[in-house]
Design an enzyme around this catalytic site. Sequence first.
Site, short mmCIF file in Angstrom:
data_model
loop_
_atom_site.label_atom_id
_atom_site.label_comp_id
_atom_site.label_asym_id
_atom_site.label_seq_id
_atom_site.Cartn_x
_atom_site.Cartn_y
_atom_site.Cartn_z
N ARG A 48 35.55 59.10 62.32
CA ARG A 48 34.78 58.25 63.14
C ARG A 48 33.86 57.17 62.59
NH1 ARG A 48 35.11 55.70 67.81
NH2 ARG A 48 33.25 55.43 69.08
N ARG A 74 36.41 50.82 72.96
CA ARG A 74 35.98 51.73 72.08
C ARG A 74 34.37 51.64 72.23
NH1 ARG A 74 40.42 53.80 72.07
NH2 ARG A 74 42.09 52.82 70.92
N ASN A 90 28.82 42.60 75.77
CA ASN A 90 30.00 43.33 76.12
C ASN A 90 30.25 42.65 77.64
OD1 ASN A 90 32.17 45.45 76.29
ND2 ASN A 90 30.71 46.38 77.57
N HIS A 92 32.05 44.02 81.22
CA HIS A 92 32.44 45.12 81.96
C HIS A 92 32.98 44.62 83.34
CE1 HIS A 92 32.51 49.29 82.89
NE2 HIS A 92 31.84 49.06 83.95
N ASP A 124 23.60 48.37 74.05
CA ASP A 124 22.62 49.17 73.51
C ASP A 124 23.18 50.60 73.22
OD1 ASP A 124 23.00 50.55 76.07
OD2 ASP A 124 20.88 50.33 76.87
N ASP A 128 27.65 51.28 78.56
CA ASP A 128 27.26 50.22 79.68
C ASP A 128 26.01 50.33 80.50
OD1 ASP A 128 30.31 49.21 79.26
OD2 ASP A 128 30.84 50.66 80.55
#
Length: 184
Positions: A48, A74, A90, A92, A124, A128
């Site tokens: 990862r 991811r 992002n 959401h 961050d 979320d």
Amino acid sequence: MLDDLGPSVEIVAVGADRPCLALERAEQASVPVFRVDYNPDRVDGYDREGWNARLAAEIAAYAPDVIVSAGFMRILGAGVVERFRGRILNTHPALLPSFPGAHAVEDALAYGVALTGSTVHIVDDGVDTGPIIAQRAVPVSREDTGDTLHERIKTVERALIVDVLHQTAESGYTIEGRKAWIND
């Protein structure tokens, strides 16, 4: 969505962790694409940290001002977040801070909310949990299923991220602690 961005926003590349429609659309629009495959089920194990390092290197190669994570299911590793701190937006499918995580639409339905929606936030170190830069509400109907509600949210989400990109390209944005806003 690529056609909706106009002259104030330049897409320098589109990346993904698997084959998807976004890569196909970008290629059709002559936008560079990259793929950093994510496969935790490999027989020989999965690295990862190595995946995150490869992803960060691919992103950095295009020197973006802002990175948009939309439909990218991811969790970005600490190295990626730190390298691009304050520059990853992002989308959401819920009105954060309610219903974070991968099952936001189903969680909203199960909770029985009358409104959910879409959020654009700064990524961050949490899941979320970053400062919210914009939100739009979507009403929930009694007839909604996870699929019907998610499709309506995605329509709003696509328009919201385009609006945020236009506004931030023109005015920038500011982050102060837990708060973020598009500059006047």
